[in-house]
Design an enzyme around this catalytic site. Structure first.
Site, PDB file in Angstrom:
ATOM      1  N   CYS A  56       0.956  -1.195   0.033  1.00 28.97           N
ATOM      2  CA  CYS A  56      -0.257   0.107   0.160  1.00 28.97           C
ATOM      3  C   CYS A  56       0.740   1.255  -0.099  1.00 28.97           C
ATOM      4  O   CYS A  56       0.479   2.265  -0.528  1.00 28.97           O
ATOM      5  CB  CYS A  56      -0.967   0.079   1.252  1.00 28.97           C
ATOM      6  SG  CYS A  56      -2.236  -1.459   1.193  1.00 28.97           S
ATOM      7  N   ARG A 133      -9.098  -4.041  -0.063  1.00 36.78           N
ATOM      8  CA  ARG A 133      -7.946  -3.521  -1.018  1.00 36.78           C
ATOM      9  C   ARG A 133      -8.899  -3.469  -2.245  1.00 36.78           C
ATOM     10  O   ARG A 133      -8.842  -4.241  -3.114  1.00 36.78           O
ATOM     11  CB  ARG A 133      -6.874  -4.303  -0.930  1.00 36.78           C
ATOM     12  CG  ARG A 133      -5.829  -4.353  -0.044  1.00 36.78           C
ATOM     13  CD  ARG A 133      -4.433  -4.899  -0.261  1.00 36.78           C
ATOM     14  NE  ARG A 133      -3.803  -4.052  -1.311  1.00 36.78           N
ATOM     15  CZ  ARG A 133      -3.632  -4.005  -2.414  1.00 36.78           C
ATOM     16  NH1 ARG A 133      -3.585  -5.326  -2.769  1.00 36.78           N
ATOM     17  NH2 ARG A 133      -2.711  -3.191  -2.963  1.00 36.78           N
TER      18      ARG A 133
END
Length: 213
Positions: A56, A133
């Protein structure tokens, strides 16, 4: 954080293309924001499991480096994580210190996972944000136009996000469609007329490429 929808005992189903995205008001790294604040422009709303995670971190850097390209397409960026606002600020400072990139888009905190559940990112009974996600491409009317979901160990492609956004905008009028691998300026597909009879002299009537004008 507050959701504007009426509470229900029935667990919400995952969002689908064509749904209106659930509105919410929440704290972010740039003050309180509501999803409705973004009406009138496109929005890429993307989640990640936790702060200080390697995949990320690369995604945030990539998104920031492409921020001007999104803005040129009338599209804002909005991130989300279950971590607290304090953790968000610490992570963004670490990215700035370690990689020289200042994250300019807001990041929503969702410690109760209420937003994640409202969007169907995670199951109602989930105890962690491991599946968070997801990316939602939301149009100026607040309608979800595309959704992508990635596992925790595979990074999203910012170039593909830009390509998908451009394709959604180009095909928005319904007159044309975009073929596999389409890039802006490339040939398009003629949207078929469901009521027209197939012409005998055009064997490719169901898949006709046309130049973009």
């Amino acid at each position: 954080m507050s959701l504007t929808e009426t509470p229900s005992r029935t667990p919400p189903r995952p969002l689908r293309i064509g749904d209106v995205a659930p509105d919410f008001t929440a704290r972010t790294t740039q003050g309180e924001r509501a999803l409705g604040d973004y009406r009138g422009q496109w929005l890429v709303f993307f989640s990640h499991p936790a702060d200080f995670t390697p995949v990320c971190t690369t995604e945030f850097i990539g998104m920031q480096q492409a921020a001007e390209r999104f803005a040129a397409m009338n599209c804002a960026l909005l991130g989300l994580s279950v971590d607290s606002l304090y953790a968000h600020h610490a992570w963004l400072r670490a990215i700035q210190t370690g990689f020289g990139v200042t994250i300019g888009f807001p990041v929503v905190e969702d410690p109760s996972m209420a937003i994640g559940r409202a969007f169907g990112m995670i199951d109602e009974q989930a105890e962690s944000s491991a599946a968070m996600r997801c990316t939602y491409f939301i149009d100026p009317d607040g309608v979800v136009r595309a959704i992508t979901v990635y596992p925790h160990n595979v990074g999203r492609s910012v170039d593909e996000m830009l390509r998908l956004l451009a394709a959604l905008q180009r095909a928005d009028d319904g007159d044309v469609m975009t073929p596999e691998g389409w890039q802006p300026g490339g040939d398009l597909l003629r949207a078929p007329d469901p009521e027209a009879a197939p012409p005998a002299d055009a064997p490719d009537w169901f898949c006709q490429r046309i130049a973009d004008r």
